[in-house]
Motif scaffolding. Sequence first.
Motif, short mmCIF file in Angstrom:
data_model
loop_
_atom_site.label_atom_id
_atom_site.label_comp_id
_atom_site.label_asym_id
_atom_site.label_seq_id
_atom_site.Cartn_x
_atom_site.Cartn_y
_atom_site.Cartn_z
N VAL A 221 18.65 20.83 -4.61
CA VAL A 221 17.24 20.92 -5.00
C VAL A 221 16.52 21.70 -3.91
CG1 VAL A 221 15.15 19.60 -5.56
CG2 VAL A 221 17.41 18.69 -6.18
N PRO A 222 16.10 22.92 -4.21
CA PRO A 222 15.48 23.77 -3.17
C PRO A 222 14.30 23.11 -2.45
CG PRO A 222 15.88 25.05 -5.16
CD PRO A 222 16.20 23.61 -5.49
N GLU A 223 13.53 22.28 -3.16
CA GLU A 223 12.36 21.64 -2.54
C GLU A 223 12.74 20.64 -1.45
OE1 GLU A 223 11.23 23.17 -6.48
OE2 GLU A 223 12.84 21.84 -5.84
N LEU A 224 14.00 20.22 -1.42
CA LEU A 224 14.41 19.19 -0.46
C LEU A 224 15.14 19.73 0.76
CD1 LEU A 224 15.62 16.44 -2.95
CD2 LEU A 224 13.31 16.91 -2.10
N VAL A 225 15.44 21.01 0.77
CA VAL A 225 16.20 21.61 1.87
C VAL A 225 15.49 21.41 3.21
CG1 VAL A 225 17.06 23.81 2.79
CG2 VAL A 225 17.39 23.25 0.38
N GLY A 226 14.17 21.41 3.21
CA GLY A 226 13.41 21.24 4.44
C GLY A 226 13.54 19.86 5.07
N PHE A 227 14.16 18.92 4.36
CA PHE A 227 14.37 17.57 4.90
C PHE A 227 15.75 17.43 5.55
CE2 PHE A 227 10.71 16.87 2.38
CZ PHE A 227 10.12 15.71 2.81
N ARG A 228 16.55 18.48 5.51
CA ARG A 228 17.88 18.44 6.11
C ARG A 228 17.80 18.64 7.61
NH1 ARG A 228 21.12 22.28 1.78
NH2 ARG A 228 21.06 20.78 0.09
N PRO A 229 18.71 18.05 8.36
CA PRO A 229 19.67 17.03 7.96
C PRO A 229 19.01 15.65 7.94
CG PRO A 229 19.94 17.48 10.29
CD PRO A 229 18.86 18.41 9.78
N VAL A 230 19.65 14.72 7.25
CA VAL A 230 19.17 13.34 7.27
C VAL A 230 19.29 12.83 8.70
CG1 VAL A 230 19.58 10.99 6.46
CG2 VAL A 230 19.85 12.91 4.88
N ALA A 231 18.21 12.27 9.23
CA ALA A 231 18.24 11.70 10.58
C ALA A 231 19.12 10.45 10.58
CB ALA A 231 16.82 11.36 11.03
N LEU A 232 19.97 10.33 11.57
CA LEU A 232 20.92 9.23 11.61
C LEU A 232 20.76 8.33 12.83
CD1 LEU A 232 24.09 11.17 10.37
CD2 LEU A 232 22.56 9.68 9.05
N GLN A 233 19.59 8.33 13.46
CA GLN A 233 19.34 7.45 14.59
C GLN A 233 19.18 6.01 14.11
OE1 GLN A 233 17.99 10.41 14.15
NE2 GLN A 233 18.25 11.54 16.03
N PRO A 234 19.63 5.04 14.91
CA PRO A 234 19.47 3.64 14.53
C PRO A 234 18.01 3.24 14.44
CG PRO A 234 20.99 3.87 16.39
CD PRO A 234 20.35 5.21 16.17
N ARG B 61 0.84 -1.20 0.00
CA ARG B 61 0.00 0.00 0.00
C ARG B 61 0.88 1.24 0.00
NH1 ARG B 61 -3.13 0.76 5.10
NH2 ARG B 61 -1.81 2.54 5.41
N ARG B 62 0.67 2.10 -0.98
CA ARG B 62 1.43 3.34 -1.09
C ARG B 62 0.98 4.35 -0.05
NH1 ARG B 62 3.76 5.57 -6.40
NH2 ARG B 62 3.61 3.34 -6.63
N VAL B 63 1.94 4.99 0.59
CA VAL B 63 1.64 6.10 1.48
C VAL B 63 1.59 7.35 0.59
CG1 VAL B 63 2.41 7.49 3.44
CG2 VAL B 63 2.76 5.00 3.45
N GLU B 64 0.38 7.83 0.36
CA GLU B 64 0.18 8.98 -0.53
C GLU B 64 0.56 10.27 0.20
OE1 GLU B 64 -0.50 9.07 -3.68
OE2 GLU B 64 -1.02 6.96 -3.98
N GLN B 65 1.22 11.14 -0.53
CA GLN B 65 1.61 12.43 0.01
C GLN B 65 0.77 13.53 -0.64
OE1 GLN B 65 3.38 12.63 2.57
NE2 GLN B 65 4.43 10.67 2.62
N ALA B 66 0.58 14.63 0.07
CA ALA B 66 -0.25 15.73 -0.43
C ALA B 66 0.37 16.37 -1.67
CB ALA B 66 -0.44 16.79 0.66
N ASP B 67 1.69 16.47 -1.71
CA ASP B 67 2.36 17.13 -2.83
C ASP B 67 3.70 16.44 -3.06
OD1 ASP B 67 3.55 18.79 -4.70
OD2 ASP B 67 2.82 20.63 -3.76
N TRP B 68 3.76 15.65 -4.12
CA TRP B 68 4.96 14.90 -4.42
C TRP B 68 6.09 15.79 -4.93
CZ3 TRP B 68 5.39 10.20 -2.62
CH2 TRP B 68 4.23 9.43 -2.42
N ASP B 69 5.75 16.94 -5.51
CA ASP B 69 6.75 17.80 -6.12
C ASP B 69 7.22 18.95 -5.24
OD1 ASP B 69 6.78 16.26 -8.47
OD2 ASP B 69 4.97 17.27 -9.16
N HIS B 70 6.50 19.22 -4.16
CA HIS B 70 6.87 20.26 -3.20
C HIS B 70 6.72 19.67 -1.80
CE1 HIS B 70 5.65 22.42 -6.87
NE2 HIS B 70 6.72 23.14 -6.58
N PRO B 71 7.58 18.71 -1.47
CA PRO B 71 7.42 17.97 -0.21
C PRO B 71 7.69 18.82 1.03
CG PRO B 71 9.49 17.38 -1.26
CD PRO B 71 8.77 18.29 -2.22
N GLU B 72 6.91 18.52 2.06
CA GLU B 72 7.10 19.14 3.38
C GLU B 72 7.40 18.00 4.36
OE1 GLU B 72 7.06 22.34 4.14
OE2 GLU B 72 6.53 23.01 2.12
#
Length: 181
Positions: A108-121, A33-44
């Motif tokens: 990619v400006p749209e991806l900056v809001g996902f920084r930093p990559v979480a590194l928890q185990p 089952r796909r987890v649908e997102q509200a906006d695939w091209d401008h992710p939050e």
Amino acid sequence: MPDRTTYLVLPGYGNSGPEHWQTRWEAASETFRRVEQADWDHPEQADWVARVDAAVAEAAAAGPVVLVAHSLGCVTAARWVATAPAARTAAVRGALLVAPADIDTAEVPELVGFRPVALQPFPFPAVVVSSTDDPWVSPGRARAFAEAWGARYVEPGAYGHLNSDSGLGDWPEGRELLAEL
């Protein structure tokens, strides 16, 4: 009624098109089952993580859950693990994390809001799969993600971003890795 594993498909930036292995797996089995997102091209990030959390909670009511993530979906899964309550992550039995995007260096400006990559185990078994020539992540960085997440690392060779353009079709090798989880 016996428990049935639900495979939650977490596509990346722009979603996974009809020829992507994630879409093919989803079409082949009702347990995907796909987890649908509200906006695939401008992710939050907060929205994407909340949707993963809601999908895990819903699926866990029926049985075990396995995450099947690609690219930004891997980054979203990592952030979800870092922020979700332990009771929620306990419902997940494993994660297949394919071609995790290194958004810390992506231009990619749209991806900056996902920084930093979480590194928890991850508190469950995981496998990171990354190509030797992925334009979104170097092999060294992919191995670093796997190590930080406590995941097994698999490098199948030169297949680009392990997406539709890679010509994987139904990607039986990926299915084998998923079955190991």
